[in-house]
Design an enzyme around this catalytic site. Structure first.
Site, mmCIF file in Angstrom:
data_model
loop_
_atom_site.group_PDB
_atom_site.id
_atom_site.type_symbol
_atom_site.label_atom_id
_atom_site.label_comp_id
_atom_site.label_asym_id
_atom_site.label_seq_id
_atom_site.Cartn_x
_atom_site.Cartn_y
_atom_site.Cartn_z
ATOM 1 N N LYS A 14 3.305 -5.438 -10.128
ATOM 2 C CA LYS A 14 4.318 -5.368 -11.201
ATOM 3 C C LYS A 14 4.910 -6.751 -11.509
ATOM 4 C CE LYS A 14 6.926 -2.221 -9.130
ATOM 5 N NZ LYS A 14 6.187 -1.931 -7.870
ATOM 6 N N ARG A 89 12.791 4.401 -10.400
ATOM 7 C CA ARG A 89 12.066 4.751 -9.183
ATOM 8 C C ARG A 89 12.355 6.187 -8.745
ATOM 9 N NH1 ARG A 89 11.558 -0.877 -7.141
ATOM 10 N NH2 ARG A 89 10.210 -0.900 -5.336
ATOM 11 N N ARG A 128 1.282 -11.123 1.196
ATOM 12 C CA ARG A 128 2.467 -11.664 0.538
ATOM 13 C C ARG A 128 3.550 -12.012 1.556
ATOM 14 N NH1 ARG A 128 5.531 -8.002 -3.884
ATOM 15 N NH2 ARG A 128 6.658 -7.180 -2.092
ATOM 16 N N ARG A 134 10.331 -12.275 2.381
ATOM 17 C CA ARG A 134 11.035 -11.003 2.179
ATOM 18 C C ARG A 134 11.096 -10.219 3.481
ATOM 19 N NH1 ARG A 134 9.515 -7.937 -3.382
ATOM 20 N NH2 ARG A 134 10.072 -6.189 -2.032
ATOM 21 N N ARG A 145 8.019 2.018 2.888
ATOM 22 C CA ARG A 145 8.147 1.881 1.422
ATOM 23 C C ARG A 145 7.096 2.726 0.710
ATOM 24 N NH1 ARG A 145 7.630 -4.320 1.214
ATOM 25 N NH2 ARG A 145 7.800 -4.175 -1.047
HETATM 26 P P1 AMP Z 1 10.954 -4.349 -5.231
HETATM 27 O O1 AMP Z 1 11.266 -5.800 -5.317
HETATM 28 O O2 AMP Z 1 10.817 -3.709 -6.580
HETATM 29 O O3 AMP Z 1 9.762 -4.087 -4.347
HETATM 30 O O4 AMP Z 1 12.211 -3.644 -4.545
HETATM 31 C C1 AMP Z 1 12.582 -3.953 -3.204
HETATM 32 C C2 AMP Z 1 13.516 -2.880 -2.674
HETATM 33 O O5 AMP Z 1 14.700 -2.845 -3.466
HETATM 34 C C3 AMP Z 1 12.969 -1.457 -2.720
HETATM 35 O O6 AMP Z 1 12.156 -1.160 -1.594
HETATM 36 C C4 AMP Z 1 14.267 -0.648 -2.730
HETATM 37 O O7 AMP Z 1 14.851 -0.610 -1.458
HETATM 38 C C5 AMP Z 1 15.168 -1.509 -3.615
HETATM 39 N N1 AMP Z 1 15.036 -1.133 -5.038
HETATM 40 C C6 AMP Z 1 14.512 -1.889 -6.044
HETATM 41 N N2 AMP Z 1 14.541 -1.235 -7.223
HETATM 42 C C7 AMP Z 1 15.092 -0.018 -6.950
HETATM 43 C C8 AMP Z 1 15.358 1.127 -7.744
HETATM 44 N N3 AMP Z 1 15.062 1.164 -9.049
HETATM 45 N N4 AMP Z 1 15.925 2.204 -7.124
HETATM 46 C C9 AMP Z 1 16.234 2.176 -5.827
HETATM 47 N N5 AMP Z 1 15.976 1.141 -5.009
HETATM 48 C C10 AMP Z 1 15.415 0.042 -5.567
#
Ligand code: AMP
Length: 188
Positions: A14, A89, A128, A134, A145
């Site tokens: 993404k 999500r 990554r 991270r 996840r």
């Molecule tokens: P990402 O960078 O999109 O992989 O997001 C990292 C983490 O942030 C996820 O594993 C969730 O814990 C939290 N997170 C990001 N976007 C959302 C969302 N739309 N709803 C809930 N948690 C989120």
């Protein structure tokens, strides 16, 4: 204005494809994950709350995410389009997004669903993790996840399917080929 949901499990590309879309189409972009990481880096109340969920591989509660989104929506008023990256999500978030856009006389144009096999996701995220810094790119959290994605996030696909917005994108292969498939959908 086009409102594009860029969807897929963790590691589906993404972030990478958002960059490509921004370069070619000049759209505005919001990654809820990036916003949360910035909040964590600044040690805000939201960041402190989010940290525990993120490091457990769980979703941050809908109410916090929806508030966060609502605050940024107006900043896109002049954009040609907007990419929602990592949001929605949950089905509740998808419903909230539909409501927020409806208040502006708009709707999601397309939901791009990046499809990648699970083992490939794990390989990519571990790779990554070597450079991302991270705290959630480690095998234990990656597995959580993916479970969270399968249980809480994948139902969002059916929401957009029923809404006539779903476009499946083959997310394995070269970044260029995947982007070409995305462009076909965005140019429709
Ligand atoms: P990402 O960078 O999109 O992989 O997001 C990292 C983490 O942030 C996820 O594993 C969730 O814990 C939290 N997170 C990001 N976007 C959302 C969302 N739309 N709803 C809930 N948690 C989120």
């Amino acid at each position: 204005m086009k409102y594009v949901v860029l969807f897929g499990p963790p590691g589906s590309g993404k972030g990478t494809q958002s960059e490509n879309i921004i370069k070619k189409y000049g759209y505005g972009h919001i990654s809820t994950g990036d916003v949360l990481r910035a909040e964590m880096a600044n040690n805000t109340e939201l960041g402190k709350t989010a940290k525990d969920y993120i490091e457990a591989g769980k979703l941050v509660p809908d109410s916090l995410i929806i508030d966060m989104l609502a605050k940024t929506m107006d900043s896109f008023a002049d954009a040609k389009g907007v990419i929602f990256d990592g949001f929605p999500r949950t089905v509740a978030q998808a419903v909230a997004l539909k409501d927020m856009l409806a208040q502006r006389g708009a709707d999601v144009s397309v939901m791009l669903n990046l499809i990648v096999e699970e083992q490939e996701l794990i390989n990519r995220l571990i790779e990554r993790g070597k450079t991302s810094g991270r705290s959630d790119d480690n095998l234990e959290t990656i597995k959580k996840r993916l479970d969270t994605y399968n249980e809480q996030t994948s139902p969002v696909i059916d929401f957009y399917k029923e809404d006539g917005k779903l476009a499946n994108i083959q997310g394995m292969g070269s970044i260029e080929d995947i982007f070409a498939s995305i462009c076909v959908e965005l140019d429709k």
